[in-house]
Design a protein around this motif. Structure first.
Motif, PDB file in Angstrom:
ATOM      1  N   ASN A 158       3.167   2.020  -2.679  1.00 16.73           N
ATOM      2  CA  ASN A 158       4.593   1.863  -2.981  1.00 16.73           C
ATOM      3  C   ASN A 158       5.259   0.766  -2.161  1.00 16.73           C
ATOM      4  OD1 ASN A 158       7.174   2.826  -4.247  1.00 16.73           O
ATOM      5  ND2 ASN A 158       7.684   3.198  -2.096  1.00 16.73           N
ATOM      6  N   ASP A 198       9.574  -2.698  -0.970  1.00 18.24           N
ATOM      7  CA  ASP A 198       9.070  -1.928  -2.105  1.00 18.24           C
ATOM      8  C   ASP A 198       8.392  -2.849  -3.122  1.00 18.24           C
ATOM      9  OD1 ASP A 198       9.614   1.081  -2.897  1.00 18.24           O
ATOM     10  OD2 ASP A 198       9.629  -0.084  -4.760  1.00 18.24           O
ATOM     11  N   LEU A 199       7.147  -2.579  -3.388  1.00 18.96           N
ATOM     12  CA  LEU A 199       6.383  -3.435  -4.307  1.00 18.96           C
ATOM     13  C   LEU A 199       6.786  -3.169  -5.756  1.00 18.96           C
ATOM     14  CD1 LEU A 199       3.138  -3.087  -2.292  1.00 18.96           C
ATOM     15  CD2 LEU A 199       4.048  -5.305  -3.013  1.00 18.96           C
ATOM     16  N   TYR A 218       7.468   7.412  -6.407  1.00 15.77           N
ATOM     17  CA  TYR A 218       8.394   6.276  -6.334  1.00 15.77           C
ATOM     18  C   TYR A 218       7.826   5.036  -7.009  1.00 15.77           C
ATOM     19  CZ  TYR A 218      10.461   9.573  -3.142  1.00 15.77           C
ATOM     20  OH  TYR A 218      10.996  10.719  -2.621  1.00 15.77           O
ATOM     21  N   MET A 219       6.738   5.220  -7.728  1.00 15.83           N
ATOM     22  CA  MET A 219       6.156   4.117  -8.502  1.00 15.83           C
ATOM     23  C   MET A 219       6.195   4.485  -9.980  1.00 15.83           C
ATOM     24  SD  MET A 219       2.993   2.938  -6.082  1.00 15.83           S
ATOM     25  CE  MET A 219       2.205   4.531  -5.893  1.00 15.83           C
ATOM     26  N   LEU A 257      12.759   4.280  -8.382  1.00 15.12           N
ATOM     27  CA  LEU A 257      11.474   3.572  -8.466  1.00 15.12           C
ATOM     28  C   LEU A 257      11.489   2.238  -7.737  1.00 15.12           C
ATOM     29  CD1 LEU A 257      10.713   4.324 -12.221  1.00 15.12           C
ATOM     30  CD2 LEU A 257       9.665   5.389 -10.216  1.00 15.12           C
ATOM     31  N   LYS A 258      12.646   1.603  -7.674  1.00 18.49           N
ATOM     32  CA  LYS A 258      12.731   0.258  -7.086  1.00 18.49           C
ATOM     33  C   LYS A 258      13.465   0.226  -5.757  1.00 18.49           C
ATOM     34  CE  LYS A 258      12.997  -1.685 -11.777  1.00 18.49           C
ATOM     35  NZ  LYS A 258      11.719  -2.371 -11.994  1.00 18.49           N
TER      36      LYS A 258
HETATM   37 CA   LIG Z   1       8.918   1.966  -5.538  1.00 19.36          CA
END
Ligand SMILES: [Ca+2]
Ligand SMILES: [Ca+2]
Ligand SMILES: [Ca+2]
Length: 636
Positions: free
Chosen positions: A258, A313-314, A348-349, A303-304
């Motif tokens: 993440n 955050d990737l 979170y991805m 998610l971001k």
């Molecule tokens: Ca994320």
């Protein structure tokens, strides 16, 4: 890599010299760009006959504008070349012939200003008989925080300060290897190690209470293709894994896709403009994932959004990021021979990424174990992430396992007197939400939560019952190092104290009986006994659960195999927990007298007139094996 880095330094020196001369002479400026330079190649090697037949290389360096890439060997073919806007990252695909020989290869990178070499290697695959062994229901997992378990090599103890709970303490791969006899004595069959990616050595500074803080925990990668220098070398890691495998212990790597650490070189110069998501603070409104009614902006935040400014955050929606991370996972498996992966903060991805990641791993290793950290006290949310069925979003994550945090929390509450016994049954009633409840990972505790003995109203008896419950219920159990000796520890980092005896200068060695107090020894023997009991009859590892009796104080359930109706496989195992301070007597109707006590716990069973009367002592648990001739018993 070191050599390449040296070249870059040299190149920087030349640039500075050029700048000096152009300033001095104010003429004949060197307007031609310097020759391309290579600093790092990711992945540095791969394997022939792999399910990823076209590997995408990410090369960090300089002056890649308009670069051409050529393979010096017919076995490797180059295509799909891409250079980022600054010219410091080069992407290209490499297809590897099935009969490509193991050994060193290279690619030539050329521009109008010159050329250089990208080194690469095709490696010999590790033995599939001893490596990549699936983690199954027969396993008991043991979580070790590498920095805090045992120090086996003082030469890697850079800036170690054991008085500071947020500093490096010196634990390492060799230390864990030296404690394999202890792990075998306890009886666990798999270890989950906290992340071993290289992290920054320097402490972070900020105005938060947790600063200054080092990356002793490993959750801020600065190099996805290197091991942490405090933990040892890649060779040390391989030696640990081999030694574990020789001793029947599997290895689970902790991966963090993440986010990376703030000191990662990508932070200043990302390979692509959208490599990271732009900084927004994550508000952790996690349930927006489960709800089909959430707005896109709520979901985007989850998610971001970044955990905080120190954890970039990737952006897995960018295909280059997704491909990089999937390859990185497959690289670690093939390069080290690990048997499972714990994926940090998986929710979170994007679920599309979880699906693609899981699918790629399972394509190469069909029975591989991956467990996702969906830290939710809501069975519906954790179940949503286990693979095997589609969610409202039509996505099946293909993820084999998730941690059952709701059951963990409830068991702690029950055995510290905060909730009635029947609360456990009330969690288990949601088992049907999971695609495969037997593959869920149950946890005794972990490094993010207070140790049992530091919970309000905790008692040794409560800790023993909690551990017994985790080893008798469905799923794949995961224990946390130190709980087996009733260690105390409140909020992080207090719950991450060193394992006494693992470090030079420790006055007490709790890895040995002589170093443990009576209570610690009692907990150790208890944990060992319950691991052994679980392994004694596979129905405890793999059977389904049938509730026999539950009220505020008592929970009696059986674990049994049955394919259908009367086709019950014997023997069954019955567990009876009494969390109260009162003695209880529960009567079960049975059809035979063959009712065997597996573990005493002070409890008695009397058989008469086809009735088994279970006498449950206060705060106790018993396991019974049952061998009836035909029908099963009923409760009175
Ligand atoms: Ca994320
Ligand atoms: Ca060390
Ligand atoms: Ca480091």
């Amino acid at each position: 890599m070191e050599k390449a880095f040296f070249c870059l330094l040299l190149w920087l020196t030349i640039i500075n010299a050029n700048a000096f001369f152009s300033l001095a002479a104010e003429s004949s400026a060197v307007d031609q760009q310097p020759a391309p330079q290579v600093e790092k190649v990711e992945p540095p090697n791969w394997w022939a006959n792999h399910s990823i037949d076209s590997i995408r290389l990410l090369v960090r360096g300089a002056n890649f504008q308009n670069a051409k890439v050529a393979s010096a060997n017919k076995s490797l073919k180059v295509s799909n070349i891409k250079v980022n806007s600054r010219g410091d990252y080069l992407f290209f695909d490499v297809s590897i012939a099935k009969d490509a020989k193991n050994g060193k290869y290279e690619f030539q990178v050329s521009t109008a200003s010159g050329k250089t070499i990208v080194p690469f290697e095709i490696s010999a695959p590790l033995d599939t008989k001893t490596n990549f062994q699936p983690i199954t229901n027969d396993d008991v997992i043991y979580l070790i925080m590498i920095d805090r378990f045992a120090n086996g090599d003082s030469s890697n103890d850079k800036d170690v300060d054991r008085q500071n709970p947020r500093a490096w303490h010196g634990g390492d791969f060799r230390g864990i290897k030296s404690k394999i006899p202890y792990l075998k004595e306890l009886g666990i069959t798999a270890i989950w190690l906290t992340p071993w990616y290289d992290n920054a050595d320097e402490a972070t500074t900020c105005d938060k209470p947790w600063c200054p803080m080092t990356s002793y925990h490993g959750y801020g990668a600065t190099d996805y293709y290197a091991v942490e220098n405090h933990f040892g070398t890649m060779k040390d890691l391989r030696e640990l894994i081999e030694a574990c495998h020789q001793n029947g212990i599997k290895i689970i790597q902790d991966q963090v896709a993440n986010h990376v650490g703030f000191k990662h070189v990508w932070m200043k110069n990302p390979p692509l403009e959208n490599w990271f998501t732009p900084f927004t603070q994550n508000t952790f409104n996690n349930s927006v994932l489960l709800s089909p009614n959430a707005s896109q902006s709520e979901r985007d935040n989850l998610l971001k959004g970044w955990f905080d400014f120190s954890l970039p955050d990737l952006n897995q929606d960018e295909p280059e990021v997704s491909k990089y991370e999937i390859q990185n996972t497959l690289w670690w498996i093939a390069a080290t021979g690990i048997d499972g992966i714990r994926q940090d903060t998986i929710q979170y991805m994007p679920r599309t990424f979880i699906r693609d990641w899981s699918s790629a791993i399972l394509k190469q290793y069909p029975k591989f174990y991956m467990v996702g950290e969906v830290f939710e006290r809501d069975s519906a949310q954790t179940a949503f992430f286990q693979g095997g069925k589609t969610g409202w979003d039509k996505i099946d994550t293909n993820l084999p396992s998730v941690f059952d945090f709701k059951l963990w929390e409830t068991s702690q509450e029950v055995f510290t007197g905060k909730k009635p016994m029947r609360a456990l049954r009330d969690v288990l009633k949601y088992d049907g939400l999971y695609a495969d409840i037997s593959r869920v990972t149950t946890l005794q505790n972990n490094h993010d939560t207070d140790r049992f003995m530091s919970l309000p109203n905790a008692t040794l008896e409560g800790a023993m019952l909690h551990t017994a419950f985790m080893l008798s219920t469905r799923g794949i159990p995961q224990l946390y190092a130190g709980e087996e000796i009733a260690m105390k520890g409140g909020h992080d980092p207090d719950n991450r104290q060193d394992f006494a005896g693992g470090f030079a200068g420790d006055k007490i060695d709790k890895f040995t009986k002589a170093g443990r107090t009576a209570d610690e020894q009692k907990m150790f023997e208890w944990t060992k006994e319950w691991i052994k009991l679980r392994q004694y009859n596979s129905v405890i590892e793999r059977g389904r659960t049938i509730d026999l009796f539950y009220d505020n104080d008592v929970y009696i359930f059986e674990r049994r195999y049955d394919s259908s109706g009367s086709n019950v496989v014997f023997p069954l195992v019955v567990f009876a927990f009494n969390s109260s301070k009162n003695k209880r007597e529960i009567s079960l109707k049975i059809n035979t007298s063959d009712f065997e006590i597996l573990i005493e716990g002070g409890n008695k069973v009397s058989i008469a007139d086809n009735k088994a009367s279970l006498i449950l002592e206060p705060q106790s648990v018993s396991a019974y094996e049952y061998h009836p001739n035909d029908n099963i018993y009923t409760l009175e």
